[in-house]
Design an enzyme around this catalytic site. Structure first.
Site, mmCIF file in Angstrom:
data_model
loop_
_atom_site.group_PDB
_atom_site.id
_atom_site.type_symbol
_atom_site.label_atom_id
_atom_site.label_comp_id
_atom_site.label_asym_id
_atom_site.label_seq_id
_atom_site.Cartn_x
_atom_site.Cartn_y
_atom_site.Cartn_z
ATOM 1 N N ASN A 42 9.782 -9.780 -11.349
ATOM 2 C CA ASN A 42 8.641 -9.832 -10.431
ATOM 3 C C ASN A 42 7.645 -8.766 -10.887
ATOM 4 O O ASN A 42 7.805 -7.576 -10.594
ATOM 5 C CB ASN A 42 9.103 -9.569 -8.996
ATOM 6 N N ARG B 214 8.378 -14.576 -11.383
ATOM 7 C CA ARG B 214 7.545 -14.915 -10.243
ATOM 8 C C ARG B 214 6.104 -15.015 -10.734
ATOM 9 O O ARG B 214 5.568 -14.081 -11.330
ATOM 10 C CB ARG B 214 7.642 -13.842 -9.160
ATOM 11 N N HIS C 70 3.880 -16.291 -1.067
ATOM 12 C CA HIS C 70 5.178 -15.802 -0.588
ATOM 13 C C HIS C 70 6.191 -16.939 -0.503
ATOM 14 O O HIS C 70 7.117 -16.911 0.315
ATOM 15 C CB HIS C 70 5.051 -15.136 0.794
ATOM 16 N N HIS D 120 6.511 -13.198 7.113
ATOM 17 C CA HIS D 120 6.657 -12.242 6.020
ATOM 18 C C HIS D 120 5.601 -11.167 6.229
ATOM 19 O O HIS D 120 4.426 -11.374 5.926
ATOM 20 C CB HIS D 120 6.456 -12.962 4.676
ATOM 21 N N LEU D 121 6.033 -10.033 6.752
ATOM 22 C CA LEU D 121 5.100 -8.967 7.123
ATOM 23 C C LEU D 121 5.336 -7.747 6.253
ATOM 24 O O LEU D 121 6.282 -6.989 6.453
ATOM 25 C CB LEU D 121 5.270 -8.604 8.607
ATOM 26 N N GLY E 244 1.170 -7.149 2.033
ATOM 27 C CA GLY E 244 0.669 -8.511 2.080
ATOM 28 C C GLY E 244 1.481 -9.245 3.127
ATOM 29 O O GLY E 244 2.659 -8.942 3.325
ATOM 30 N N ARG F 127 -6.104 -5.989 3.112
ATOM 31 C CA ARG F 127 -6.807 -7.276 3.039
ATOM 32 C C ARG F 127 -7.275 -7.698 4.428
ATOM 33 O O ARG F 127 -6.574 -7.512 5.420
ATOM 34 C CB ARG F 127 -5.902 -8.347 2.444
ATOM 35 N N ASP G 285 -0.573 1.594 5.806
ATOM 36 C CA ASP G 285 0.846 1.583 6.151
ATOM 37 C C ASP G 285 1.013 1.543 7.665
ATOM 38 O O ASP G 285 0.523 2.426 8.378
ATOM 39 C CB ASP G 285 1.522 2.836 5.580
ATOM 40 N N GLY H 223 8.299 -6.478 8.755
ATOM 41 C CA GLY H 223 9.115 -7.393 9.546
ATOM 42 C C GLY H 223 10.557 -6.948 9.679
ATOM 43 O O GLY H 223 11.186 -7.124 10.727
ATOM 44 N N GLU H 224 11.094 -6.344 8.616
ATOM 45 C CA GLU H 224 12.493 -5.929 8.623
ATOM 46 C C GLU H 224 12.722 -4.582 9.288
ATOM 47 O O GLU H 224 13.826 -4.309 9.781
ATOM 48 C CB GLU H 224 13.017 -5.863 7.182
ATOM 49 N N HIS H 225 11.695 -3.720 9.326
ATOM 50 C CA HIS H 225 11.929 -2.328 9.719
ATOM 51 C C HIS H 225 11.113 -1.825 10.907
ATOM 52 O O HIS H 225 11.390 -0.722 11.393
ATOM 53 C CB HIS H 225 11.671 -1.411 8.520
#
Length: 393
Positions: A8, A89, A178, A205-206, A209, A238, A280, A330-332
């Site tokens: 990637n 990718r 994504h 998907h956060l 991007g 963005r 961030d 999204g995960e954290h």
């Protein structure tokens, strides 16, 4: 077991994982970060050992040389020829590539041509392809396109209301990105749960991007990114969706060129542009807690945009069984997940506060009518799986 390398390549980074297939065992994984700088960092993990070194890495060719040397020096491979395939990718496949494709000179040229609509991604993806081609010539190279998973989106969702000739001549339409992440999310929900939860999924998907995807029976039917990865959600830097007439207005007022407008929309907008603090989410949340009103506004806009797409895609799906959060934010970020879900009580969405705070897999409350999940994405695994399919065909 055949070994497949997932690659990637980003504008200043190169992530890699070497898999033993079909067992999907990670042999070695790593990252070259800050490519183009004198203080680049190369890290990798092999058999429980973590290696880290700061050094100058001037370009992607040098980064690929580092990776190749590490594969041999670590013992992950004894000979380069053990690596039978390299999956890359690639951000944009345009209309031509709706599925994973073995890389040929013709494919490489098309990836280069598509850089006009993916200027931040396709050129560096191509650099990685060319560098590995030289250093691992015996391995078959495969392009796994971000856009391929979204090739199932129907015309009513991917067409823009511009004169049709621009679609016919230039392929101007919604493509979505994504793809590997959203594809992985579907595969994990389908693996873990029965059809009561895997037929109608919205994947969020956060990260820096960000995109939302509506998935029906394993197929993408709509997604928030568009002709480029700029459209849709508010992201780190963005803008996401903007009234198109704002752009010539700003250009005239500020005497901006097209390049200036692209810079503004891609690098100076989003959370950073509104808050004036950071791209961030963690920094912006802290600034909000410290009483910064612009940070508070930035987060309100950010969350509202996610909620708007979830609501729209629930309509596209004709209901919602599972809502998934993935990628860095999204995960954290428990606060962001909580704020997003707060709008969907009317759908029966309820989350367990403790599970959410702990970033558990299933953060649904016991009486939630919608399954709410936190699933770490694994784009590299999808790349390896897709590469294996092409090599076996």
């Amino acid at each position: 077991m055949p070994k497949i390398l997932s690659v990637n390549a980003g504008s200043s980074s190169l992530k890699f994982k070497l898999y033993a297939m079909p067992a999907e065992t990670v042999i070695i994984s790593g990252l070259v970060d800050r490519i183009g700088h004198s203080d680049a960092v190369f890290t990798y993990n092999y058999q429980g050992t973590h290696y880290k070194k700061a050094l100058a890495v001037q370009n992607h060719t040098e980064a690929v040389q580092l990776v190749t040397d590490a594969l041999l020096a670590s013992g992950a491979v004894r000979d380069k020829q053990e690596i039978v395939g390299i999956g890359h990718r690639v951000a944009h496949g345009g209309r031509e590539y709706t599925q994973t494709t073995k890389i040929t000179p013709v494919v490489q040229q098309k990836i280069a041509d598509l850089a006009t609509i993916s200027p931040l991604h396709n050129p560096v993806n191509l650099l990685g392809i060319e560098a590995f081609e030289k250093l691992l010539p015996s391995a078959s190279e495969v392009a796994v396109f971000d856009t391929s998973f979204h090739s199932t989106i129907p015309p009513k969702a991917y067409m823009y209301a511009l004169p049709f000739e621009y679609y016919a001549k230039y392929g101007i339409r919604r493509y979505g990105f994504h793809g590997q992440s959203h594809q992985y999310i579907y595969s994990e929900v389908n693996r873990r749960y029965d059809q009561d939860f895997s037929r109608k999924i919205i994947s969020c998907h956060l990260g820096n991007g960000a995109s939302v995807c509506a998935i029906r029976d394993g197929k993408s039917v709509n997604t928030s990114m568009g002709f480029t990865p700029l459209a849709g959600l508010v992201m780190g830097t963005r803008s996401g969706d903007v009234d198109p007439n704002v752009l010539p207005f700003i250009a005239e007022k500020e005497n901006f060129s097209a390049a200036d407008i692209r810079q503004l929309l891609n690098h100076q907008s989003g959370l950073l542009g509104i808050s004036g603090v950071s791209n961030d989410v963690r920094d912006v949340l802290q600034a909000e807690a410290d009483g910064n009103d612009r940070a508070k506004l930035a987060l309100q806009i950010y969350v509202h945009q996610i909620q708007s797409y979830i609501a729209a895609y629930t309509a596209d799906l004709g209901g919602l069984q599972t809502l998934v959060f993935t990628a860095g934010v999204g995960e954290h970020s428990a606060p962001i997940r909580e704020r997003v879900c707060a709008a969907f009580g009317y759908l029966g969405v309820k989350i367990d506060a403790e599970a959410n705070q702990d970033n558990d897999l299933d953060i649904s409350a016991a009486d939630s009518r919608v399954k709410v999940l936190v699933i770490p994405t694994n784009e590299e695994l999808v790349i390896a799986r897709e590469t294996e399919k092409v090599l076996d065909s």
